[in-house]
Structure formats: structure tokens, C-alpha cells
Scaffold this active site. Structure first.
Site, PDB file in Angstrom:
ATOM      1  N   SER B  22       0.828  -1.202   0.000  1.00 30.92           N
ATOM      2  CA  SER B  22       0.000   0.000   0.000  1.00 30.92           C
ATOM      3  C   SER B  22       0.864   1.254   0.000  1.00 30.92           C
ATOM      4  O   SER B  22       1.863   1.345   0.719  1.00 30.92           O
ATOM      5  CB  SER B  22      -0.897  -0.004   1.237  1.00 30.92           C
ATOM      6  OG  SER B  22      -1.749   1.128   1.190  1.00 30.92           O
ATOM      7  N   LYS B  46      -3.597   2.193  -2.390  1.00 29.82           N
ATOM      8  CA  LYS B  46      -3.223   3.194  -1.406  1.00 29.82           C
ATOM      9  C   LYS B  46      -4.287   3.163  -0.306  1.00 29.82           C
ATOM     10  O   LYS B  46      -5.452   2.878  -0.584  1.00 29.82           O
ATOM     11  CB  LYS B  46      -3.185   4.576  -2.084  1.00 29.82           C
ATOM     12  CG  LYS B  46      -2.994   5.752  -1.143  1.00 29.82           C
ATOM     13  CD  LYS B  46      -1.564   5.860  -0.651  1.00 29.82           C
ATOM     14  CE  LYS B  46      -1.437   6.923   0.441  1.00 29.82           C
ATOM     15  NZ  LYS B  46      -0.107   6.876   1.084  1.00 29.82           N
ATOM     16  N   ALA B  71       6.777  11.039   4.526  1.00 31.47           N
ATOM     17  CA  ALA B  71       5.574  11.567   5.183  1.00 31.47           C
ATOM     18  C   ALA B  71       4.699  12.139   4.080  1.00 31.47           C
ATOM     19  O   ALA B  71       4.754  13.312   3.759  1.00 31.47           O
ATOM     20  CB  ALA B  71       5.917  12.635   6.214  1.00 31.47           C
ATOM     21  N   GLY B  73       1.438  11.752   4.181  1.00 28.20           N
ATOM     22  CA  GLY B  73       0.248  12.283   4.845  1.00 28.20           C
ATOM     23  C   GLY B  73      -1.047  11.649   4.363  1.00 28.20           C
ATOM     24  O   GLY B  73      -2.089  12.296   4.321  1.00 28.20           O
ATOM     25  N   LEU B  74      -0.955  10.371   3.987  1.00 28.08           N
ATOM     26  CA  LEU B  74      -2.143   9.634   3.545  1.00 28.08           C
ATOM     27  C   LEU B  74      -2.920  10.351   2.435  1.00 28.08           C
ATOM     28  O   LEU B  74      -4.147  10.329   2.421  1.00 28.08           O
ATOM     29  CB  LEU B  74      -3.070   9.319   4.726  1.00 28.08           C
ATOM     30  CG  LEU B  74      -2.663   8.150   5.624  1.00 28.08           C
ATOM     31  CD1 LEU B  74      -3.644   7.981   6.786  1.00 28.08           C
ATOM     32  CD2 LEU B  74      -2.575   6.828   4.847  1.00 28.08           C
ATOM     33  N   CYS B 128      -0.119   3.790  10.399  1.00 26.05           N
ATOM     34  CA  CYS B 128       0.627   4.841   9.717  1.00 26.05           C
ATOM     35  C   CYS B 128       1.326   5.717  10.761  1.00 26.05           C
ATOM     36  O   CYS B 128       0.669   6.252  11.653  1.00 26.05           O
ATOM     37  CB  CYS B 128      -0.312   5.702   8.879  1.00 26.05           C
ATOM     38  SG  CYS B 128       0.515   7.117   8.150  1.00 26.05           S
ATOM     39  N   THR B 189       5.846   1.287   8.281  1.00 30.32           N
ATOM     40  CA  THR B 189       7.109   2.004   8.476  1.00 30.32           C
ATOM     41  C   THR B 189       7.314   2.338   9.957  1.00 30.32           C
ATOM     42  O   THR B 189       6.393   2.244  10.761  1.00 30.32           O
ATOM     43  CB  THR B 189       7.102   3.304   7.665  1.00 30.32           C
ATOM     44  OG1 THR B 189       5.942   4.055   8.016  1.00 30.32           O
ATOM     45  CG2 THR B 189       7.062   3.011   6.164  1.00 30.32           C
ATOM     46  N   GLY B 213      12.291   0.355   3.681  1.00 35.15           N
ATOM     47  CA  GLY B 213      13.419  -0.079   2.875  1.00 35.15           C
ATOM     48  C   GLY B 213      14.411  -0.946   3.639  1.00 35.15           C
ATOM     49  O   GLY B 213      14.107  -1.459   4.724  1.00 35.15           O
TER      50      GLY B 213
HETATM   51  C1  LIG Z   1       5.783   6.562   0.193  1.00 38.66           C
HETATM   52  C2  LIG Z   1       5.124   5.530   1.061  1.00 38.66           C
HETATM   53  C3  LIG Z   1       3.737   5.546   1.197  1.00 38.66           C
HETATM   54  C4  LIG Z   1       3.101   4.587   1.986  1.00 38.66           C
HETATM   55  N1  LIG Z   1       1.747   4.618   2.112  1.00 38.66           N
HETATM   56  C5  LIG Z   1       1.119   3.652   2.849  1.00 38.66           C
HETATM   57  C6  LIG Z   1      -0.290   3.619   2.950  1.00 38.66           C
HETATM   58  O1  LIG Z   1      -1.023   4.441   2.404  1.00 38.66           O
HETATM   59  N2  LIG Z   1      -0.856   2.635   3.699  1.00 38.66           N
HETATM   60  C7  LIG Z   1      -0.108   1.661   4.317  1.00 38.66           C
HETATM   61  O2  LIG Z   1      -0.680   0.778   4.949  1.00 38.66           O
HETATM   62  N3  LIG Z   1       1.226   1.673   4.225  1.00 38.66           N
HETATM   63  C8  LIG Z   1       1.860   2.636   3.503  1.00 38.66           C
HETATM   64  N4  LIG Z   1       3.229   2.622   3.402  1.00 38.66           N
HETATM   65  C9  LIG Z   1       3.991   1.545   4.055  1.00 38.66           C
HETATM   66  C10 LIG Z   1       4.308   0.435   3.057  1.00 38.66           C
HETATM   67  O3  LIG Z   1       3.131  -0.181   2.578  1.00 38.66           O
HETATM   68  C11 LIG Z   1       5.202  -0.639   3.674  1.00 38.66           C
HETATM   69  O4  LIG Z   1       4.513  -1.223   4.746  1.00 38.66           O
HETATM   70  C12 LIG Z   1       6.518  -0.100   4.197  1.00 38.66           C
HETATM   71  O5  LIG Z   1       7.022   0.865   3.313  1.00 38.66           O
HETATM   72  C13 LIG Z   1       7.566  -1.185   4.397  1.00 38.66           C
HETATM   73  O6  LIG Z   1       7.838  -1.864   3.195  1.00 38.66           O
HETATM   74  P1  LIG Z   1       9.069  -1.502   2.236  1.00 38.66           P
HETATM   75  O7  LIG Z   1      10.299  -1.492   3.058  1.00 38.66           O
HETATM   76  O8  LIG Z   1       9.067  -2.550   1.164  1.00 38.66           O
HETATM   77  O9  LIG Z   1       8.771  -0.166   1.673  1.00 38.66           O
HETATM   78  C14 LIG Z   1       3.879   3.595   2.643  1.00 38.66           C
HETATM   79  C15 LIG Z   1       5.263   3.605   2.507  1.00 38.66           C
HETATM   80  C16 LIG Z   1       5.896   4.551   1.728  1.00 38.66           C
HETATM   81  C17 LIG Z   1       7.386   4.531   1.610  1.00 38.66           C
END
Ligand SMILES: Cc1cc2nc3c(=O)[nH]c(=O)nc-3n(C[C@H](O)[C@H](O)[C@H](O)COP(=O)(O)O)c2cc1C
Ligand code: FES
Lengths: 254, 301
Positions: B22, B46, B71, B73-74, B128, B189, B213
Site C-alpha cells: 500500500s 493506497k 511523510a 500524509g495519507l 501509519c 514504516t 526499505g
Molecule cells: C511513500 C510511502 C507511502 C506509503 N503509504 C502507505 C499507505 O497508504 N498505507 C499503508 O498501509 N502503508 C503505507 N506505506 C507503508 C508500506 O506499505 C510498507 O509497509 C513499508 O514501506 C515497508 O515496506 P518496504 O520497506 O518494502 O517499503 C507507505 C510507505 C511509503 C514509503
């Protein structure tokens, strides 16, 4: 002068740049900075004013770095109002720029969209290529790079909407009347201009267009810069697109 | 012979274990279609909220080299956009709807729209880390989280709870399984800060952001391992999967599917083909006949 090579400031390590000269024309300013940056013309940098926002800018020169800003929001208004000695913070370059081809190119720029095209003209001229640079502006007082294009030994033509200088009308008129005389087309301007260019060029001639959308992340994840309906991201797949790839993906204009 | 990558995530059948996380290119219909066409086994939207949200002004992401801080901000087009968001996907696409909100009623409303639009599963973003009242403060309150979970589970769709790094996540796992959730998305995160030393300013407009990451991969792996070890439930292992090796490790730790997020920073989504190919070659080399036999493999060692 600090010299940044392409990609050196990936990772958001910002480079502090000091404004050395400001050249204002109406609501547009050319800001000359104290750093240089290797970019492909058409690529963009992210320019950050702490406390305000970060905005994408396609440089109009790379050595020294120069950005060309039109005041449209609070951040760009502050940029346009900058004075020598002011500081801004830069990361990049990002995205895909123009493909340089030999032959006889036509460059069509509208408004501040002329910025990456004058850098492209400079790089093409360095390759020994001679082409035509056409710039469209709302009025003659914001004419930007006609002089620079002439100095490259190119033909340079100005169109103004109010007819206050150059030809009266839109720069795409020139394209419409002279398309057959060129081997490639490069364009960057407001959306209606880009659409007209795509309509005129179709797949008849190699044509590249730089698109503008709201860039927030700049790295292909937030989706804010999508070219609606195409699945293409301006910050990652662009900002420069081939006409055929946009049209194939359903961008209206063909 | 190329190995079959198809697998099961709880009640869902996936053509392969990779799930678009997401927040990544999941708020526009043409991008979601592109993600599906790139080959994901499932795509997560999203996080959608009852009303559209503009999100924060840029800078919204920081590239740290060893991870990313964001950030956003959803920012999202709101739950009413869902029909349009799904409109370009083929019938067979597996869609996980991520939803966020402030109250059990918010979540219920969003989930109802999801059910009307026939999404395959609903993911509750309770975690979040950078929007006050819409995230971490919820998941840290186990009782309140359970109120939300009950509302949504009652609609009868598979529900996945997205966990963050809290002291109480094992308690939340135990108690939400009692309430009938199907599985967990691990992890969101982790709250952090980046400062620009040239200007002295915090880089993100929102000051604090969520770390994702490579930097969080070992934490995500540990949480998956711990939850799978205790409960053997479906898990979408997400966090720092930036290549096939991390994807395989997630499966070994107990994930049934692997979330792909930060891998997509500065990368076209089509490049997930490299991860799929790497998993396949690893299966051939190690003699795994299917994905299922890799899930939880490290627990038998
Ligand atoms: C730019 C960005 C936007 C994100 N938006 C959401 C979100 O809307 N809803 C959600 O549950 N997680 C959101 N996440 C978290 C990711 O879905 C994921 O759980 C987190 O980034 C860890 O995975 P990764 O290391 O592969 O990025 C977001 C992460 C990033 C970096
Ligand atoms: S600006 Fe975020 S995807 Fe292009």
C-alpha cells in the site's frame, strides 16, 4: 565553483546553492547558481526552500546551473523574488531527458517550458547540429532565450499571444507550417501546446515532448505525477516522452 | 524447468507471492493496471479514507541510502473513488483494499464500499506513523484496534491487519485472531527523522516520517518469524524487500506472500520481473517444488 557530477546527490543529500545573478522578466526569473551539474537536457532537479516547498525544475543551463522560474505558487513566488546571495537546496538530476539526434531539429518551447529546450539547443550545437528554436510567450516582455539561440548560430523565432513582439500567435503555428523541413521535433510547454504538437507530429516524425504534472516524491512512488490514463509517471518514465509512447498508451492528442 | 510460482495467501489464490504494498502507485487506475500487468500476484490500493486527503507538501520523501523516510500524509482520492480505481483492472486481478480512518465507523464505511466493489481482501492500516489520529495512535491502543477489527470482520471479507512496530503487537495478533481476522501484513514504516545539515532544517515538511526499505528488513523478518512461529497464520511479509534474496528470506521466516514497496523507489514497476526470476532460480537450485514448501522453511531448520 563546486562541480556536481550527474547523480552525485542521489540520496537526499541536498546541495546548497547560492544565487549569483537574477534576471527577472515579468513574473519569470532566471536564477544563476554557484554550482554546475551534469544533466541530460530535459531532466529535472528538485529545488527545496526549507520552510516552503520542494519543486521540480528542468535547468535551462548546467554550467553554471541556471533555473528558470515562473511565479505560480508561494514557493515559486519566493524563488522569483530571490536576490544574489540567497540560498536554495538542490537534489537530482532525476527522470529521463531528451534524446539528442543529428539532422535538422525543430525545438518548440512555450512559456517557461522553453528552459530545457535552450539547454538542449546548446548541447546539440556542441555536437555541430544546427536547428531552429521557436519560443512562444504570452507577451514580448517575457521573451527568454531568443538571443541565446541566435548566439548558437541557430535560427530563432518568437511568437507572442498579444503580438507585442515577434509573430502574433502560438509557436505551434510554425510547426504546422514547416513540419516537413525537419528531421526531429522537441517540445516543452503548457498542456494544450503539447497536445497540439502530438497531434501534428503523430508517428510521422521522431518527436519528444516534455510533460508537466505535480511532482511530489520525484522518485516514482506517490503517483501524483501520473499522465492520466496512460500509467506513465512524469518523474520516472518522463518528463520527456516519445510521442508514439504517449499516443500508444492512450494519451489524448493523436 | 521453470517452477510454478502460484501460491495461497489464506483464502486467496495468487499467481505468485509478490504483493504491491500500500502507498506505491496505488491511487490511480492506470497505475494500478500497470502494476498488475507488471506481474504482481496481488495489488494493494493506497490506503483510502472516507474523504479525499491532499497530504503534505513536498519534501515528502527522503532517500537515506540505506532506506527511505516518508511523510506523504495519507494523500488519497477517498473511498468513493474506489470503483474508478478498480475500473481498468481485469476480472482476474487480486485486489487488496487498504483503508484508514479515525473511528470504527470510518473503517466500517470504507470496508462496506470495498465489499460492494468486490475486493478480494481488506487491509486495515492501523499503523501509519506520521498522521495523528489516523495510525500509530490506533495500533498502540489494542482495545480500540479490536473495536475497528470487529466492525470490519463482521462484513465477511478476508481481513488483514497491518501491524507497526509496537510493544504490544503480539497481544494484538492473538486477540485479533480471536475476532476472526485472516492474517497480518507485517510491517508498516517506523517513525524517524532526517535533518539536512546544510540548512539545519528537518527535511520532511511534516518533520517526522516513516522509515522503510533495507534499514527495516531485519525487523520485519523478525516480526514475521515471531508471529508465524506462534500462530502459523497467513502473513504478507513486507519491509525492505529489495531483491529476490530478501523475498526468499521472508518466505522462509513464515510469510505466505511478500510485499514490495521501497524496491519501487526510482524503479519502474516492470522490474519486479527480476525478483520473480530470482525466486524461481533459487527454487530450482534448492529443489523446492512450490512456494508453499518455502513458507516457514527456517522454522524446520
Ligand atoms: C511513500 C510511502 C507511502 C506509503 N503509504 C502507505 C499507505 O497508504 N498505507 C499503508 O498501509 N502503508 C503505507 N506505506 C507503508 C508500506 O506499505 C510498507 O509497509 C513499508 O514501506 C515497508 O515496506 P518496504 O520497506 O518494502 O517499503 C507507505 C510507505 C511509503 C514509503
Ligand atoms: S512525483 Fe511521486 S510518482 Fe512522480
Amino acid at each position: 565553483m563546486e562541480r556536481m557530477s550527474g547523480g552525485c546527490c542521489k540520496g537526499s543529500h541536498y546541495h546548497e546553492a547560492v544565487v549569483t545573478r537574477v534576471d527577472r522578466r515579468g513574473d519569470v526569473a532566471n536564477l544563476y547558481l554557484d554550482i554546475s551539474l551534469e544533466t541530460v537536457p530535459g531532466q529535472f532537479v528538485m529545488v527545496w526552500l526549507p520552510g516552503l516547498e520542494e519543486v521540480p525544475m528542468a535547468p535551462s543551463d548546467d554550467d553554471p546551473l541556471r533555473i528558470t522560474v515562473k511565479a505560480v505558487g508561494k514557493t515559486t513566488r519566493r524563488l522569483v523574488g530571490m536576490e544574489p546571495g540567497d540560498r536554495l537546496y538542490i537534489r537530482g538530476p532525476y527522470g529521463r531527458g531528451f534524446t539528442r539526434r543529428s539532422g535538422r531539429p525543430l525545438l518548440v518551447g512555450g512559456g517557461v517550458g522553453a528552459a530545457p529546450l535552450i539547454l538542449l539547443a546548446k548541447k546539440l550545437a556542441e555536437m555541430g547540429v544546427e536547428g531552429v528554436y521557436v519560443e512562444g510567450q504570452p507577451s514580448g516582455d517575457v521573451e527568454l532565450f531568443i538571443r541565446e539561440a541566435l548566439d548558437l548560430g541557430w535560427e530563432a523565432i518568437l511568437y507572442t499571444e498579444d503580438g507585442s513582439r515577434g509573430y502574433k500567435g502560438l509557436p505551434t503555428q510554425y510547426l504546422e507550417e514547416n513540419l516537413g523541413g525537419f528531421t526531429s521535433i522537441y517540445a516543452c510547454g503548457p498542456e494544450p501546446m503539447n497536445r497540439a504538437v502530438l497531434r501534428l507530429c503523430g508517428d510521422r516524425i521522431p518527436c519528444e515532448v516534455s510533460m508537466e504534472r505535480i511532482v511530489k516524491c520525484g522518485v516514482g512512488v506517490c503517483g501524483s505525477c501520473v499522465v492520466e490514463g496512460t500509467g506513465l509517471l512524469v518523474c520516472l518514465d518522463g518528463p520527456v516522452f516519445r510521442a508514439d509512447e504517449l499516443l500508444e498508451r492512450g494519451y489524448p492528442g493523436g | 524447468m521453470a517452477r510454478d510460482l502460484s501460491t495461497r495467501l489464506g483464502s486467496l489464490s495468487l499467481r505468485n507471492p509478490l504483493v504491491l504494498a500500500s502507498g506505491f502507485i496505488g491511487s490511480d487506475e492506470s497505475l494500478l493496471r500497470r502494476a498488475w500487468e507488471a506481474g504482481f500476484g496481488a495489488v494493494t490500493t493506497k490506503s483510502l479514507t472516507p474523504k479525499p486527503r491532499k497530504g503534505y507538501d513536498p519534501p515528502i520523501v527522503v532517500d537515506l541510502g540505506y532506506g527511505y523516510l516518508n511523510a506523504v500524509g495519507l494523500a488519497n482520492p477517498g473511498i468513493e473513488y474506489l470503483p474508478r480505481l478498480l475500473s481498468l483492472l481485469p476480472q482476474e486481478a487480486v485486489v487488496i483494499l487498504s483503508i484508514a480512518g479515525a473511528t470504527p465507523q470510518d473503517f466500517r464505511h470504507c470496508a462496506e464500499v470495498g465489499v460492494e466493489n468486490n475486493v478480494d481482501a481488506i487491509e486495515l492500516n492501523l499503523s501509519c506513523p506520521h498522521v495523528k489520529g489516523l495510525g500509530m495512535d490506533i495500533v498502540e491502543d489494542v482495545g480500540y484496534s479490536l473495536d475497528i477489527i470487529e466492525e470490519v470482520v463482521s462484513l465477511g471479507r478476508p481481513v488483514y491487519v497491518k501491524l507497526g512496530l509496537t510493544d504490544t503487537y503480539m497481544e494484538l495478533v492473538a486477540r485479533s485472531l480471536d475476532r476472526g481476522v485472516e492474517g497480518f501484513t507485517v510491517m508498516n514504516t517506523v517513525k524517524g527523522l532526517a535533518i539536512d545539515i546544510e540548512s539545519g532544517w528537518p527535511i520532511l515538511t511534516n518533520v517526522y516520517g516513516g522509515l522503510s526499505g533495507p534499514a527495516i528488513h531485519p525487523i520485519a523478518l523478525r516480526m514475521v518469524h515471531e508471529i508465524y512461529g506462534e500462530y502459523r497464520v497467513p502473513i504478507i511479509g513486507t519491509g525492505g524487500v529489495t531483491g529476490w534474496r530478501e523475498a526468499v528470506a521472508m518466505l522462509y521466516a513464515g510469510a505466505s506472500a511478500v510485499g514490495i514497496g521501497s524496491y519501487l523507489f526510482n524503479r519502474r514497476v516492470e522490474s519486479i520481473g527480476d525478483i520473480l526470476k530470482g525466486i524461481q532460480q533459487h527454487m530450482e537450485r534448492k529443489g523446492f517444488k512450490d512456494i508453499a514448501s518455502m513458507v516457514g522453511y527456517s522454522h524446520h531448520r
